[in-house]
Design a protein around this motif. Structure first.
Motif, PDB file in Angstrom:
ATOM      1  N   ARG A 117      -4.251  12.040  -7.547  1.00 29.34           N
ATOM      2  CA  ARG A 117      -2.854  11.791  -7.183  1.00 29.34           C
ATOM      3  C   ARG A 117      -2.656  11.950  -5.675  1.00 29.34           C
ATOM      4  NH1 ARG A 117       2.889  13.284  -9.496  1.00 29.34           N
ATOM      5  NH2 ARG A 117       1.974  12.042 -11.159  1.00 29.34           N
ATOM      6  N   LEU A 118      -3.152  13.045  -5.155  1.00 30.27           N
ATOM      7  CA  LEU A 118      -2.969  13.261  -3.720  1.00 30.27           C
ATOM      8  C   LEU A 118      -3.753  12.244  -2.901  1.00 30.27           C
ATOM      9  CD1 LEU A 118      -2.713  17.098  -3.142  1.00 30.27           C
ATOM     10  CD2 LEU A 118      -0.947  15.347  -3.192  1.00 30.27           C
ATOM     11  N   CYS A 132       0.830  -1.202   0.000  1.00 31.10           N
ATOM     12  CA  CYS A 132       0.000   0.000   0.000  1.00 31.10           C
ATOM     13  C   CYS A 132       0.864   1.251   0.000  1.00 31.10           C
ATOM     14  CB  CYS A 132      -0.923   0.011   1.211  1.00 31.10           C
ATOM     15  SG  CYS A 132      -2.307  -1.135   1.078  1.00 31.10           S
ATOM     16  N   GLU A 133       1.885   1.256   0.836  1.00 29.93           N
ATOM     17  CA  GLU A 133       2.765   2.420   0.865  1.00 29.93           C
ATOM     18  C   GLU A 133       3.438   2.609  -0.491  1.00 29.93           C
ATOM     19  OE1 GLU A 133       5.328   2.929   4.175  1.00 29.93           O
ATOM     20  OE2 GLU A 133       4.007   1.877   5.552  1.00 29.93           O
ATOM     21  N   TYR A 138      -6.426  -1.561   1.001  1.00 30.97           N
ATOM     22  CA  TYR A 138      -6.279  -0.186   1.507  1.00 30.97           C
ATOM     23  C   TYR A 138      -7.301   0.105   2.607  1.00 30.97           C
ATOM     24  CZ  TYR A 138      -2.911   1.378  -2.009  1.00 30.97           C
ATOM     25  OH  TYR A 138      -1.781   1.552  -2.760  1.00 30.97           O
ATOM     26  N   ARG A 139      -8.504  -0.352   2.405  1.00 32.85           N
ATOM     27  CA  ARG A 139      -9.548  -0.108   3.431  1.00 32.85           C
ATOM     28  C   ARG A 139      -9.168  -0.757   4.752  1.00 32.85           C
ATOM     29  NH1 ARG A 139      -9.838   3.605   2.910  1.00 32.85           N
ATOM     30  NH2 ARG A 139      -9.131   3.761   0.774  1.00 32.85           N
ATOM     31  N   ALA A 158      -6.494   1.042   6.471  1.00 28.74           N
ATOM     32  CA  ALA A 158      -6.972   2.286   7.068  1.00 28.74           C
ATOM     33  C   ALA A 158      -7.963   2.011   8.203  1.00 28.74           C
ATOM     34  CB  ALA A 158      -7.610   3.175   6.007  1.00 28.74           C
ATOM     35  N   ALA A 171       2.908   6.963  -7.787  1.00 31.70           N
ATOM     36  CA  ALA A 171       2.492   8.076  -8.635  1.00 31.70           C
ATOM     37  C   ALA A 171       3.681   8.967  -8.984  1.00 31.70           C
ATOM     38  CB  ALA A 171       1.412   8.894  -7.933  1.00 31.70           C
ATOM     39  N   ARG A 172       4.709   8.945  -8.117  1.00 31.79           N
ATOM     40  CA  ARG A 172       5.871   9.805  -8.300  1.00 31.79           C
ATOM     41  C   ARG A 172       7.117   9.049  -8.729  1.00 31.79           C
ATOM     42  NH1 ARG A 172       5.084  14.666  -6.600  1.00 31.79           N
ATOM     43  NH2 ARG A 172       3.044  14.648  -5.638  1.00 31.79           N
ATOM     44  N   GLY A 181       2.168   1.741  -3.307  1.00 38.31           N
ATOM     45  CA  GLY A 181       1.156   2.272  -4.204  1.00 38.31           C
ATOM     46  C   GLY A 181       1.065   3.779  -4.119  1.00 38.31           C
ATOM     47  N   GLY A 182       1.161   4.288  -2.902  1.00 37.93           N
ATOM     48  CA  GLY A 182       1.116   5.732  -2.732  1.00 37.93           C
ATOM     49  C   GLY A 182       2.310   6.426  -3.357  1.00 37.93           C
ATOM     50  N   CYS A 229      -4.257   9.193  -3.684  1.00 43.13           N
ATOM     51  CA  CYS A 229      -3.474   7.959  -3.711  1.00 43.13           C
ATOM     52  C   CYS A 229      -2.297   8.043  -2.741  1.00 43.13           C
ATOM     53  CB  CYS A 229      -2.967   7.678  -5.124  1.00 43.13           C
ATOM     54  SG  CYS A 229      -4.234   7.072  -6.245  1.00 43.13           S
ATOM     55  N   GLU A 230      -1.619   9.169  -2.763  1.00 37.58           N
ATOM     56  CA  GLU A 230      -0.501   9.309  -1.834  1.00 37.58           C
ATOM     57  C   GLU A 230      -0.986   9.241  -0.397  1.00 37.58           C
ATOM     58  OE1 GLU A 230       2.374  12.340  -2.577  1.00 37.58           O
ATOM     59  OE2 GLU A 230       2.015  12.335  -4.722  1.00 37.58           O
ATOM     60  N   LEU A 272      -9.796   9.230   4.952  1.00 40.34           N
ATOM     61  CA  LEU A 272     -10.066   8.436   3.757  1.00 40.34           C
ATOM     62  C   LEU A 272     -11.234   7.484   3.975  1.00 40.34           C
ATOM     63  CD1 LEU A 272      -6.526   7.630   2.388  1.00 40.34           C
ATOM     64  CD2 LEU A 272      -8.359   8.867   1.236  1.00 40.34           C
ATOM     65  N   ARG A 325       8.233  19.976   2.094  1.00 42.60           N
ATOM     66  CA  ARG A 325       8.967  20.698   3.135  1.00 42.60           C
ATOM     67  C   ARG A 325       8.320  22.050   3.424  1.00 42.60           C
ATOM     68  NH1 ARG A 325      10.922  16.801   5.303  1.00 42.60           N
ATOM     69  NH2 ARG A 325      11.625  15.291   3.789  1.00 42.60           N
ATOM     70  N   ALA A 340      -1.896   6.381   4.891  1.00 49.00           N
ATOM     71  CA  ALA A 340      -2.949   6.109   5.875  1.00 49.00           C
ATOM     72  C   ALA A 340      -2.642   4.918   6.762  1.00 49.00           C
ATOM     73  CB  ALA A 340      -4.280   5.907   5.170  1.00 49.00           C
ATOM     74  N   GLY A 359      -1.498   5.733   0.699  1.00 53.26           N
ATOM     75  CA  GLY A 359      -0.260   5.075   1.094  1.00 53.26           C
ATOM     76  C   GLY A 359       0.163   5.447   2.499  1.00 53.26           C
ATOM     77  N   MET A 417       2.308  20.161  -2.023  1.00 55.05           N
ATOM     78  CA  MET A 417       2.214  18.701  -1.902  1.00 55.05           C
ATOM     79  C   MET A 417       2.159  18.058  -3.275  1.00 55.05           C
ATOM     80  SD  MET A 417      -0.130  17.694   1.351  1.00 55.05           S
ATOM     81  CE  MET A 417      -1.594  18.607   0.927  1.00 55.05           C
ATOM     82  N   LEU A 418       1.418  18.693  -4.146  1.00 50.72           N
ATOM     83  CA  LEU A 418       1.286  18.167  -5.496  1.00 50.72           C
ATOM     84  C   LEU A 418       2.642  18.137  -6.186  1.00 50.72           C
ATOM     85  CD1 LEU A 418      -1.137  17.187  -6.986  1.00 50.72           C
ATOM     86  CD2 LEU A 418      -1.299  19.409  -8.097  1.00 50.72           C
ATOM     87  N   GLU A 419       3.416  19.182  -5.962  1.00 51.21           N
ATOM     88  CA  GLU A 419       4.699  19.292  -6.648  1.00 51.21           C
ATOM     89  C   GLU A 419       5.763  18.395  -6.019  1.00 51.21           C
ATOM     90  OE1 GLU A 419       5.847  23.286  -7.408  1.00 51.21           O
ATOM     91  OE2 GLU A 419       7.913  22.753  -7.936  1.00 51.21           O
ATOM     92  N   HIS A 420       5.744  18.306  -4.692  1.00 50.18           N
ATOM     93  CA  HIS A 420       6.857  17.635  -4.019  1.00 50.18           C
ATOM     94  C   HIS A 420       6.481  16.351  -3.297  1.00 50.18           C
ATOM     95  CE1 HIS A 420       8.105  21.963  -4.232  1.00 50.18           C
ATOM     96  NE2 HIS A 420       9.167  21.387  -4.756  1.00 50.18           N
ATOM     97  N   GLY A 421       5.215  16.031  -3.297  1.00 49.72           N
ATOM     98  CA  GLY A 421       4.800  14.811  -2.612  1.00 49.72           C
ATOM     99  C   GLY A 421       4.068  15.109  -1.320  1.00 49.72           C
ATOM    100  N   ALA A 422       2.965  14.386  -1.120  1.00 48.75           N
ATOM    101  CA  ALA A 422       2.092  14.662   0.025  1.00 48.75           C
ATOM    102  C   ALA A 422       2.823  14.478   1.348  1.00 48.75           C
ATOM    103  CB  ALA A 422       0.864  13.763  -0.013  1.00 48.75           C
ATOM    104  N   MET A 424      -2.691   5.990 -12.036  1.00 45.37           N
ATOM    105  CA  MET A 424      -1.569   6.777 -11.503  1.00 45.37           C
ATOM    106  C   MET A 424      -0.237   6.085 -11.784  1.00 45.37           C
ATOM    107  SD  MET A 424      -2.271   9.616 -10.203  1.00 45.37           S
ATOM    108  CE  MET A 424      -3.848  10.168 -10.836  1.00 45.37           C
TER     109      MET A 424
END
Lengths: 213, 213
Positions: B104-105, A107-108, A169-170, A173, A114-115, A110-111, B107-108, B123, B31, B113, B111, B22-27, B172
């Motif tokens: 995207r966010l 799961c981690e 994921y559920r 969480a 995206a990056r 998966g998160g 999903c992050e 979530l 920093r 959670a 991960g 967060m979108l640019e650098h990751g949730a 994603m």
DNA sequence: GGCTATTTTGAACCAGTCTTCAATATCGAA
DNA sequence: TTCGATATTGAAGACTGGTTCAAAATAGCC
């Protein structure tokens, strides 16, 4: 030769340590020191074998995923009935609870996927392999005439793995109403209408014991 | 009073900035400086309003989730037919592509959670609300006699949201064969057998335009 | 325009982490 | 047992990022 073997073993130790460290501190936020501590070494020693920590983490993820997949294969080996096979496979894809280590890391991952295109590739490949796993079972059942598939096996397989993933994921969480059993029930609801088979949940299959004596 | 309003506005600016950062650098890996940069301020100014960065990130996630949910509500408003409503709702839950910011966010967040109980709660609550969304549509369709539900609406709703979520992750991760359209197709495969309705995918509904003139 | 409260800066400080590397320890072969 | 290669340590240096805070800037009010 001997030193080569030792090298391989040590690397494997480090992969294990990295896996445990990720589990304890987070797949993405794990620190070099923490891996070293798990391995009972100092950070320098880790770097000596893995100059790039990312490489080590990647290997650890690969190994974890492989183990997860192999485990699923083993769970159904020796089961003949496609219906039973399907039910057992569904169960084996779900975490037992929110502490299930393999699924937690998946799961981690998966998160992070995206990056991180490497993680993305890894997970995509795992997904596809799991779909194939289901396809084989579905096709076998269809060929034997016990399943009356409402869609092509690819579509059903994709949906089955998708459901597993999502309920994973559920459960991670800690959804109050969805534990492993409930999730299995929900997925089976779908599997039943997709295969036209009653798919009894029930007791650990007696047919599994067949191969032991 | 005026200063109170300014305060609220500034906080809202910061929430937006945090979301972009967060979108640019990751949730998870974003920093303080990066949030500050997005806001056109220095880190000290952020701390002045949000002594704890986590709190700010949380607010940003909350806002993002809320926007996502509201967007889904808006997508179906004015549509009368339950079948169309269902199809549109399914589409609105899927990211358009791997760059879709909201998903995207989410999903992050998914991960993270497993380790962060607040994110988990957030979530879980979103999941349940989305399930309710589907339940309403399913029950309406059943009441009108256009859906012949093969399961209780709760089970179908849970599975539908689960499928959305899972295919969100696949998209994603840039699965080569699964884009928004393919995912919608797969979910619709399920929705069809679960509701006993043909559920035509097709063109942006003409009924949507009804409310304009 | 002057006054006060609020907001923001910028620099100093601290903690944690990665990296490097010379010194040390360990291993395996001869 | 000794020797050379391999593995590991531990400390020093560089860097990043969070935190603090006095000083500067700004806004709103009279």
């Amino acid at each position: 030769m001997a030193q080569h073997k030792r090298r391989v073993e040590r690397k494997s130790d480090l992969v294990d340590a990295a896996w445990r460290a990720m589990l304890e501190h987070g797949a993405t936020s794990v620190r070099l020191n923490q891996v070293a501590e798990q391995a009972g070494l100092t950070s320098g020693a880790i770097i000596y074998h893995y100059p790039d920590l990312q490489e080590l983490l990647l290997d650890a993820h690969r190994a974890g995923m492989e183990r997860f997949y192999e485990q699923r294969l083993r769970a159904v080996e020796g089961i003949a009935s496609p219906a039973r096979k399907l039910v057992v496979t569904i169960m084996s894809g779900l975490p037992t609870d929110s502490d299930d280590p393999d699924v937690r890391l998946l799961c981690e991952l998966g998160g992070a996927a995206a990056r991180n295109s490497v993680y993305a590739l890894l997970l995509t490949s795992l997904y596809d392999r799991q779909v194939s796993l289901y396809q084989v079972i579905l096709e076998a059942g269809a060929a034997q005439g016990v399943f009356a598939l409402q869609d092509d096996s690819l579509a059903i397989g994709r949906n089955l793995v998708a459901l597993e993933d999502a309920y994973g994921y559920r459960i991670m969480a800690r959804h109050g109403a969805i534990d492993q059993e409930a999730a299995a029930g929900l997925i089976l609801d779908y599997a039943r209408i997709a295969t036209g088979h009653r798919l009894p949940l029930l007791t650990p299959s007696p047919t599994t014991e067949d191969k032991e004596p």
